[in-house]
Each structure stands twice: as C-alpha cells, then as structure tokens.
Design an enzyme around this catalytic site. Structure first.
Site, PDB file in Angstrom:
ATOM      1  N   ASN A   1      -7.747  12.361 -10.309  1.00 15.33           N
ATOM      2  CA  ASN A   1      -8.581  12.648 -12.098  1.00 15.33           C
ATOM      3  C   ASN A   1      -7.962  14.360 -12.033  1.00 15.33           C
ATOM      4  O   ASN A   1      -7.913  14.778 -11.742  1.00 15.33           O
ATOM      5  CB  ASN A   1      -9.629  12.527 -12.328  1.00 15.33           C
ATOM      6  CG  ASN A   1     -10.462  12.627 -10.384  1.00 15.33           C
ATOM      7  OD1 ASN A   1     -10.451  14.652 -10.240  1.00 15.33           O
ATOM      8  ND2 ASN A   1     -10.945  12.556  -9.143  1.00 15.33           N
TER       9      ASN A   1
ATOM     10  N   ASP B   1      -6.583   6.370  -5.298  1.00 11.45           N
ATOM     11  CA  ASP B   1      -6.206   8.298  -4.881  1.00 11.45           C
ATOM     12  C   ASP B   1      -7.876   8.346  -3.327  1.00 11.45           C
ATOM     13  O   ASP B   1      -7.128   9.526  -2.660  1.00 11.45           O
ATOM     14  CB  ASP B   1      -7.826   8.782  -6.249  1.00 11.45           C
ATOM     15  CG  ASP B   1      -7.933  10.091  -6.195  1.00 11.45           C
ATOM     16  OD1 ASP B   1      -6.827  10.433  -4.652  1.00 11.45           O
ATOM     17  OD2 ASP B   1      -8.618  10.694  -6.878  1.00 11.45           O
TER      18      ASP B   1
ATOM     19  N   ASP C   1       1.224  -0.878   0.258  1.00 11.11           N
ATOM     20  CA  ASP C   1      -0.162   0.248  -0.406  1.00 11.11           C
ATOM     21  C   ASP C   1       0.702   1.858  -0.198  1.00 11.11           C
ATOM     22  O   ASP C   1       1.959   1.604   0.999  1.00 11.11           O
ATOM     23  CB  ASP C   1      -0.718   0.709   1.637  1.00 11.11           C
ATOM     24  CG  ASP C   1      -1.664   1.698   1.457  1.00 11.11           C
ATOM     25  OD1 ASP C   1      -1.745   1.621   0.593  1.00 11.11           O
ATOM     26  OD2 ASP C   1      -2.418   0.956   2.443  1.00 11.11           O
ATOM     27  N   ILE C   2       0.388   2.038  -1.404  1.00  9.99           N
ATOM     28  CA  ILE C   2       2.370   2.836  -0.852  1.00  9.99           C
ATOM     29  C   ILE C   2       1.340   4.123   0.330  1.00  9.99           C
ATOM     30  O   ILE C   2       2.974   5.528   0.119  1.00  9.99           O
ATOM     31  CB  ILE C   2       1.578   4.015  -2.674  1.00  9.99           C
ATOM     32  CG1 ILE C   2       2.852   4.257  -3.197  1.00  9.99           C
ATOM     33  CG2 ILE C   2       0.225   4.329  -2.548  1.00  9.99           C
ATOM     34  CD1 ILE C   2       2.637   5.105  -4.483  1.00  9.99           C
TER      35      ILE C   2
ATOM     36  N   SER D   1      -2.976   4.790 -14.039  1.00  5.38           N
ATOM     37  CA  SER D   1      -3.517   4.458 -15.241  1.00  5.38           C
ATOM     38  C   SER D   1      -4.012   3.048 -15.564  1.00  5.38           C
ATOM     39  O   SER D   1      -5.931   1.617 -16.211  1.00  5.38           O
ATOM     40  CB  SER D   1      -3.520   4.566 -16.209  1.00  5.38           C
ATOM     41  OG  SER D   1      -3.963   6.338 -16.848  1.00  5.38           O
ATOM     42  N   THR D   2      -3.599   2.214 -14.479  1.00  2.62           N
ATOM     43  CA  THR D   2      -4.019   0.339 -14.506  1.00  2.62           C
ATOM     44  C   THR D   2      -4.950   0.413 -13.793  1.00  2.62           C
ATOM     45  O   THR D   2      -5.413  -1.304 -14.224  1.00  2.62           O
ATOM     46  CB  THR D   2      -2.596   0.277 -14.041  1.00  2.62           C
ATOM     47  OG1 THR D   2      -1.993   0.263 -13.397  1.00  2.62           O
ATOM     48  CG2 THR D   2      -1.663  -0.239 -15.381  1.00  2.62           C
ATOM     49  N   GLY D   3      -5.311   1.321 -13.206  1.00  2.83           N
ATOM     50  CA  GLY D   3      -6.932   0.635 -12.731  1.00  2.83           C
ATOM     51  C   GLY D   3      -8.148   0.778 -13.306  1.00  2.83           C
ATOM     52  O   GLY D   3      -8.634   0.458 -14.439  1.00  2.83           O
ATOM     53  N   VAL D   4      -8.768   1.731 -12.980  1.00  2.00           N
ATOM     54  CA  VAL D   4     -10.311   2.664 -13.393  1.00  2.00           C
ATOM     55  C   VAL D   4      -9.727   3.082 -14.464  1.00  2.00           C
ATOM     56  O   VAL D   4     -10.474   2.811 -15.750  1.00  2.00           O
ATOM     57  CB  VAL D   4     -10.650   2.739 -12.361  1.00  2.00           C
ATOM     58  CG1 VAL D   4     -12.224   4.140 -13.573  1.00  2.00           C
ATOM     59  CG2 VAL D   4     -11.509   3.053 -11.125  1.00  2.00           C
ATOM     60  N   TYR D   5      -8.789   3.610 -14.939  1.00  2.00           N
ATOM     61  CA  TYR D   5      -8.491   3.799 -16.493  1.00  2.00           C
ATOM     62  C   TYR D   5      -8.008   2.983 -17.191  1.00  2.00           C
ATOM     63  O   TYR D   5      -8.131   3.587 -18.903  1.00  2.00           O
ATOM     64  CB  TYR D   5      -7.379   4.406 -16.717  1.00  2.00           C
ATOM     65  CG  TYR D   5      -7.738   6.127 -15.668  1.00  2.00           C
ATOM     66  CD1 TYR D   5      -9.039   6.837 -15.451  1.00  2.00           C
ATOM     67  CD2 TYR D   5      -7.119   7.077 -15.594  1.00  2.00           C
ATOM     68  CE1 TYR D   5     -10.139   8.046 -15.188  1.00  2.00           C
ATOM     69  CE2 TYR D   5      -7.638   9.214 -14.937  1.00  2.00           C
ATOM     70  CZ  TYR D   5      -9.227   8.967 -14.814  1.00  2.00           C
ATOM     71  OH  TYR D   5      -9.576  10.091 -14.191  1.00  2.00           O
TER      72      TYR D   5
END
Ligand code: AR6
Length: 166
Positions: free
Chosen positions: A22, A32, A8-9, A115-119
């Site tokens: 976003n 986010d 977890d970052i 960008s590798t999740g929802v996007y």
C-alpha cells in the site's frame, strides 16, 4: 519463458519477490502481510524510511529473513470499475518493478497477482495486463515468475498465455 507457479511467494528462492503493498509501505494483509511476516520486523523498519510509494511506482528493500535476496514493493491500483486509469497503473507496477530489478542486475523475479485481492481488480483482466507487460521484459531475466495463490488463478494465466499464442 514466463513461468506460472502456484504457491506462497514467500518461499521462493529468487533474486527478488514483488510485494503488492500500500502507499504507506507499512505492513497490511494478504500477500503483503505474508511477506512482512516471513521477512521479519526489519523489513517494516526499512520500508518506513522509504517515504511511501505512489500507485504504479516501485521501491526496493533487502529480503531480510526471506529466501529472496530483495523485496520490490509496488502499489497496485484500487479497482473502481476500470474508468480510473487502473489498467495503465497496473501495467506500470509490472514495468517499474522489472526496471528496478534490471537496474540492480537481478536475474530472477517473482510477482504475485497485484491488485487482485483487497484492491478488487478482476483477475482475468489483471492476468492479461500482467503478462502483456512482463513479455516486454522477459529477455532480461533468467526466470520471470507469476506466483499464483491458487490453481484457479494459475489457470487464468495459462489461458491468457495460450490465447496470446505463446
Ligand atoms: N503468495 C502469493 N500470492 C498471495 C499470497 C501469498 N502468500 N497471499 C495472497 N496472495 P492482496 P492487493 C494473492 O490482497 O489486492 C494489503 O493489505 C491473493 O490471492 O494481497 O494488491 C496491502 O497492504 C491475490 O490474488 O493485494 C494493501 O493495502 C493477490 O495475492 C492491499 O492489501 C493480491 O492480493 C493490496 O491489495
């Protein structure tokens, strides 16, 4: 050397963590949401004053309740099949985030897989773009971290690193 870590970052003690935000810079889901929850409501109050952020650009905020001293907010491209300039925009996210950190003389920086999740950006492709961009900034940091949310994601990064012969 670029470090690949799994976890977890929001728990990383670094000068800055990067947020996959976003364009409004208002709290969303995924990494986010996790960053905003860990930082506390001051972060959203601060980002509300930043005037949003274009895709590929980056802005900086204090870390508030995070262990990291700063949050760099960048907006990744939404994957639309690869013909919409997504690769250049994703590379810009990494370059512009690094440049901001360099300007602020930050020495340790951690990125999620933007960008590798929802996007929807394909993960292996995104790892290649991330590492290609980060290699150009490696010498300017004591620690440059790719924080993967799963062991599977980390394996994609390691594969890219070994294919590149580094
Ligand atoms: N630490 C590290 N990585 C994480 C964490 C975490 N705590 N949580 C998720 N990930 P995403 P995007 C990984 O969807 O695709 C938001 O609503 C996750 O596994 O967070 O750039 C924003 O407001 C994935 O690999 O970001 C935007 O609207 C990666 O983080 C939109 O999502 C990115 O997934 C941005 O979408």
């Amino acid at each position: 050397m670029i470090e690949i870590v799994v976890g977890d970052i929001t728990g990383l003690e670094v000068d800055a963590i990067v947020n996959a935000a976003n364009a409004s810079l208002m709290p969303g889901g995924g990494v986010d949401g996790a960053i905003h929850r860990a930082a506390g409501p001051e972060l959203a109050r601060f980002t509300a004053t930043l005037g949003g952020c274009e895709t590929g650009e980056a802005k900086i905020a204090p870390g508030f309740g995070l262990k990291a001293r700063h949050v760099i907010l960048t907006v990744g491209p939404i994957w639309k099949g690869g013909q919409g300039g997504e690769e250049a925009l994703l590379a810009s996210c990494y370059h512009n985030s690094c440049r901001l950190a360099e300007q602020e003389k930050l020495r340790s920086l951690a990125f999620p897989a933007i960008s590798t999740g929802v996007y929807g950006y394909p993960k292996a492709e995104a790892a290649r773009v991330a590492l290609e961009a980060l290699r150009q900034h490696e010498a300017n940091f004591d620690r440059l971290i790719c924080c993967c949310f799963s062991e599977q994601d980390a394996e994609l990064y390691r594969k890219q690193l070994s294919e590149a012969g580094t």
